[in-house]
Design an enzyme around this catalytic site. Structure first.
Site, PDB file in Angstrom:
ATOM      1  N   HIS A  19       0.539  -1.098  -0.459  1.00 36.48           N
ATOM      2  CA  HIS A  19       0.059  -0.262  -0.243  1.00 36.48           C
ATOM      3  C   HIS A  19       0.702   1.378   0.303  1.00 36.48           C
ATOM      4  CE1 HIS A  19      -3.680   2.657   2.298  1.00 36.48           C
ATOM      5  NE2 HIS A  19      -3.025   2.592   1.354  1.00 36.48           N
ATOM      6  N   HIS A 200      -9.816   1.601  -0.928  1.00 42.83           N
ATOM      7  CA  HIS A 200      -9.524   2.139   0.574  1.00 42.83           C
ATOM      8  C   HIS A 200     -10.696   1.562   1.280  1.00 42.83           C
ATOM      9  CE1 HIS A 200      -6.078   3.432  -1.250  1.00 42.83           C
ATOM     10  NE2 HIS A 200      -5.468   4.622  -0.673  1.00 42.83           N
ATOM     11  N   GLU A 203     -11.118   3.956   6.265  1.00 36.49           N
ATOM     12  CA  GLU A 203      -9.961   4.973   7.059  1.00 36.49           C
ATOM     13  C   GLU A 203     -10.612   6.160   7.533  1.00 36.49           C
ATOM     14  OE1 GLU A 203      -6.901   7.443   5.089  1.00 36.49           O
ATOM     15  OE2 GLU A 203      -7.655   6.802   3.425  1.00 36.49           O
ATOM     16  N   ASP A 281       1.988   3.827   2.979  1.00 33.09           N
ATOM     17  CA  ASP A 281       1.028   5.356   2.070  1.00 33.09           C
ATOM     18  C   ASP A 281       1.441   6.232   0.638  1.00 33.09           C
ATOM     19  OD1 ASP A 281      -1.473   5.757   1.069  1.00 33.09           O
ATOM     20  OD2 ASP A 281      -2.305   5.997   3.688  1.00 33.09           O
ATOM     21  N   ASP A 282       2.095   7.006   1.878  1.00 34.25           N
ATOM     22  CA  ASP A 282       2.498   8.106   0.695  1.00 34.25           C
ATOM     23  C   ASP A 282       3.604   8.834   2.077  1.00 34.25           C
ATOM     24  OD1 ASP A 282       0.411   9.004  -1.417  1.00 34.25           O
ATOM     25  OD2 ASP A 282      -1.070   8.501   0.928  1.00 34.25           O
TER      26      ASP A 282
END
Length: 341
Positions: A19, A200, A203, A281-282
């Site tokens: 991810h 996703h 979240e 993630d980022d």
């Protein structure tokens, strides 16, 4: 990320990352450099100013910056550089396999030729094998704020690379955009393209979004999924079916899904028998690549090395790779099994 010491055990542990958004891997220095090279005006004077903008109060506040940042990607070489840089960094963290997201709609809507995007990303993934001994897979992600016809157009645009794409995912703002909005797109991805599927969910949206992704879209993995905890029946189903959750702990804290790491529910999810994987993630936006995510949950929640090893192992069992490739990686991580495991 500062203030968290990464143990030698975590540093040396082989890992799979499942991810991670390529557009979200652009470091501030790279953003500024590409903006200057491509004549893109950003509201930031330098890389430090970009870092100062990494203060989010919601998923949408992050997405606003994410979509602004990706506008610096203008040429095929930019996509190659972005992908190559992530794989080089991941290799230093002993990531052995990475399945990464790209958001084609964000580039198609800007008029970027899709071949420039796909060919260069795939070339960088191929080069990572010879340079770093890593394998990788590309996931195309639907942007759920747009309608399904836009998603279908995206799938059509990337079909020439069908055999090089491992799966279809879905990102963007959850609220008001339930998984069931894209039923046809997922049917086409699964049945016509032969892709694996994930979304996703859980979240920003609740457990009902996780259930929708699981039952309506027939997803094989759930990205995030942490809000599933509010539904005991869903938790039991996830555990019994072994559905992987690709949890991103630092992302969850930075976006106020949890107020701090000590409040994160990843330990409860793990102890409930769910198949939990840890991901970044980022990473520049959230201050932590994969090793720091593992270190943060161990420091705040008391995970043992055995727990960390199990979640890292889950990454390989949950990856969309061949059985032979999976076994090679499992043999590698099993050689790092803690003595108490």
């Amino acid at each position: 990320m500062t203030g968290i010491e990464i143990s030698p055990f975590i540093a040396k542990l082989p890992k799979a990352e499942l991810h991670m958004h390529l557009e979200g891997s652009l470091e501030p220095e790279t953003l500024i450099k590409l903006a200057e090279h491509n004549g893109i005006r950003l509201p930031y004077a330098d890389a430090n100013a970009v870092r100062q903008a990494y203060r989010f109060d919601s998923l949408q506040s992050f997405l606003d910056l994410f979509y602004l940042g990706l506008t610096v990607l203008q040429k095929g070489s930019d996509f190659y550089e972005m992908t190559s840089a992530y794989f080089a960094r991941a290799a230093r963290e002993n990531v052995r396999h990475a399945e990464v997201f790209i958001s084609p709609q964000a580039h198609l809507r800007r008029g970027i030729p899709i071949a420039e995007v796909m060919d260069n990303i795939l070339a960088a993934i191929d080069d990572a094998k010879s340079r770093h001994g890593m394998t990788g897979g590309l996931i195309v992600g639907i942007q759920r704020q747009f309608d399904e016809s836009d998603a279908l157009d995206m799938i059509k645009a990337v079909r020439p690379w069908r055999d090089r794409i491992v799966g279809l995912g879905m990102g963007g703002p959850e609220l008001g955009n339930p998984p069931s909005k894209f039923t046809r797109a997922y049917d086409i991805a699964r049945c016509d393209c032969g892709w694996h599927t994930m979304a996703h969910a859980g979240e920003e949206g609740g457990a009902d979004y996780v259930r929708d992704a699981l039952h309506t879209l027939k997803c094989e993995r759930i990205d995030h999924g942490v809000r599933a905890e509010s539904d005991p029946d869903l938790m039991r189903e996830l555990a019994e079916r072994g559905i992987p959750l690709t949890v991103c702990p630092m992302s969850n804290c930075m976006l106020n899904v949890f107020p701090d790491m000590a409040s994160h529910n990843i330990r409860r999810l793990h102890e409930a028998g769910l198949c939990i994987t840890v991901n970044s993630d980022d990473p520049p936006y959230f201050g932590a690549y994969i090793n720091a995510n593992f270190a943060a949950i161990q420091a705040a929640l008391g995970f043992s090395d055995t727990d960390i090893w199990q979640m890292a192992r889950n990454g390989f069992t949950s990856a969309f790779i061949s059985d032979a490739q999976r076994q090679r990686y499992l043999d590698e991580i099993d050689a790092h099994r803690p003595a108490t495991a």
